[in-house]
Design an enzyme around this catalytic site. Structure first.
Site, PDB file in Angstrom:
ATOM      1  N   LYS A  88      43.893  49.523   5.522  1.00 14.26           N
ATOM      2  CA  LYS A  88      43.929  50.749   6.342  1.00 14.26           C
ATOM      3  C   LYS A  88      43.054  50.812   7.582  1.00 14.26           C
ATOM      4  O   LYS A  88      42.292  49.683   7.729  1.00 14.26           O
ATOM      5  CB  LYS A  88      43.495  51.908   5.194  1.00 14.26           C
ATOM      6  CG  LYS A  88      42.044  51.794   4.929  1.00 14.26           C
ATOM      7  CD  LYS A  88      40.792  52.072   5.912  1.00 14.26           C
ATOM      8  CE  LYS A  88      39.315  52.071   5.310  1.00 14.26           C
ATOM      9  NZ  LYS A  88      38.526  51.766   6.210  1.00 14.26           N
ATOM     10  N   ASP A 114      37.132  54.631  -0.910  1.00 17.11           N
ATOM     11  CA  ASP A 114      38.423  54.654  -0.234  1.00 17.11           C
ATOM     12  C   ASP A 114      39.592  54.393  -1.074  1.00 17.11           C
ATOM     13  O   ASP A 114      40.688  54.384  -0.603  1.00 17.11           O
ATOM     14  CB  ASP A 114      38.379  53.528   0.580  1.00 17.11           C
ATOM     15  CG  ASP A 114      37.385  53.629   1.891  1.00 17.11           C
ATOM     16  OD1 ASP A 114      37.043  54.879   2.191  1.00 17.11           O
ATOM     17  OD2 ASP A 114      37.033  52.622   2.702  1.00 17.11           O
TER      18      ASP A 114
HETATM   19  O1  C5P Z   1      32.101  53.853  -2.110  1.00 17.05           O
HETATM   20  P1  C5P Z   1      32.005  52.448  -1.641  1.00 17.05           P
HETATM   21  O2  C5P Z   1      31.885  51.478  -2.573  1.00 17.05           O
HETATM   22  O3  C5P Z   1      33.066  51.982  -0.693  1.00 17.05           O
HETATM   23  O4  C5P Z   1      30.672  52.494  -0.698  1.00 17.05           O
HETATM   24  C1  C5P Z   1      30.012  51.466  -0.158  1.00 17.05           C
HETATM   25  C2  C5P Z   1      28.418  51.811   0.290  1.00 17.05           C
HETATM   26  O5  C5P Z   1      28.777  52.446   1.325  1.00 17.05           O
HETATM   27  C3  C5P Z   1      27.760  52.701  -0.504  1.00 17.05           C
HETATM   28  O6  C5P Z   1      26.830  52.107  -1.575  1.00 17.05           O
HETATM   29  C4  C5P Z   1      27.056  53.649   0.369  1.00 17.05           C
HETATM   30  O7  C5P Z   1      25.964  52.798   0.746  1.00 17.05           O
HETATM   31  C5  C5P Z   1      27.929  53.560   1.555  1.00 17.05           C
HETATM   32  N1  C5P Z   1      28.823  54.965   1.673  1.00 17.05           N
HETATM   33  C6  C5P Z   1      28.210  56.002   2.030  1.00 17.05           C
HETATM   34  N2  C5P Z   1      28.762  57.069   1.934  1.00 17.05           N
HETATM   35  C7  C5P Z   1      30.287  57.173   1.753  1.00 17.05           C
HETATM   36  C8  C5P Z   1      30.752  55.860   1.439  1.00 17.05           C
HETATM   37  C9  C5P Z   1      30.188  54.906   1.575  1.00 17.05           C
HETATM   38  O8  C5P Z   1      27.023  56.083   2.163  1.00 17.05           O
HETATM   39  N3  C5P Z   1      31.024  58.320   2.028  1.00 17.05           N
END
Ligand code: C5P
Length: 279
Positions: free
Chosen positions: A8, A131
């Site tokens: 994406k 995501d």
């Molecule tokens: O959810 P995901 O594993 O993709 O998130 C990775 C990191 O990105 C999280 O640990 C956080 O630090 C940050 N994040 C965030 N807010 C979001 C998505 C991700 O702070 N909406």
């Protein structure tokens, strides 16, 4: 059974606040693109996970976590082989790992004749990463909340892209942390984008593209800024960081311009892929 796990890009990415759980609330228009990994699911005596990139062949790979979550929820015997052919660069801000996880969920549910409802699949997806729900949906969408609140967007014309990445690396948590520290004004590219799509105004669509992380990633990884400048000099109508980087996309007028730009970027030592958005 082979499932394409599409990457994406974020056409817009506005950060609107920090939530009590530490995650950020965002408004982002995400679109799947034709660049993809391949996930192959077949029966086996016991669970196996194989990947063409050996460093990814670990028990905490999102494919394995997705499979574990599926089998925990269904109670079915964990007897499948999952083979991942990784083609999307990583870590890149292209959602490759999230898309692999979504493909495993979707693939296992189809393989076992739909034991889980769509709603349950989305609930599992949200536990795997911000995501993953979008990747499960698989169409352009406005993503809000942590990224898991999805409103599909229809009527978006296909965009011809070059996605490029250099050798620099960016850590997603670090990018969010630096973004908070930078105390930047909140952008609202997303509203302009949605308005432009509703009016089918292509030039307004192009001028509304953006990514709130760029002032931060330009400093953390100057190569991403250089790539955006290069894309524009090679004829891109617009060029931005995808997700938290370090990949950068450029939107091109036609495939011939995109192919020439990708070749020029490859000659400069970057990995560059010509692809297009999916509807
Ligand atoms: O959810 P995901 O594993 O993709 O998130 C990775 C990191 O990105 C999280 O640990 C956080 O630090 C940050 N994040 C965030 N807010 C979001 C998505 C991700 O702070 N909406």
């Amino acid at each position: 059974m082979i499932i394409n796990a599409y990457a994406k890009i974020n056409l817009t990415l506005d950060i609107t606040g920090v939530r009590p759980d530490g995650f950020h609330s965002l408004r982002s228009v995400m679109v799947p693109v034709t660049l993809c990994d391949k996930v192959d699911i077949s029966s086996s005596d016991s669970f196996a996970f194989n990947c063409n990139i050996k460093q990814l062949e670990t028990s905490d790979n999102l494919c394995v976590r997705a499979a574990n979550a599926f089998f925990a929820k269904t109670g079915l015997p964990n007897a499948v082989s999952v083979t991942l052919e990784k083609r999307v660069p990583f870590p890149a801000g292209l959602g490759g790992g999230s898309s692999d996880a979504a493909a495993v969920l979707k693939g296992l549910n189809a393989f076992f004749k739909n034991p889980l409802s769509t709603q349950t699949l989305f609930e599992i997806a949200a536990t795997l990463g911000s995501d993953v729900p979008f990747c499960l949906l698989g169409t352009p969408a406005l993503c809000e909340g942590r990224g898991e609140l999805l409103t599909p967007i229809s009527g978006l014309n296909t965009l011809i892209l070059v996605i490029a990445i250099g050798k620099g690396r960016l850590s997603t948590p670090e990018v969010y942390k630096r973004y908070d520290a930078a105390n930047l004004p909140v952008r609202d590219d997303t509203s302009a984008f949605i308005q432009a799509v509703s009016e089918n105004d292509n030039s307004a669509i192009i001028s509304s593209l953006g990514n709130a992380f760029e002032p931060v990633t330009d400093i953390l990884c100057p190569e991403t800024k250089h790539l955006r400048t290069l894309m524009l000099s090679l004829g891109a109508l617009s060029s931005h960081l995808s997700g938290s980087g370090p990949s950068v996309y450029g939107v091109f007028k036609n495939a011939s311009d995109a192919n020439s730009a990708a070749k020029a970027l490859q000659d400069e030592g970057f990995s560059a892929y010509v692809c297009q958005t999916l509807k």
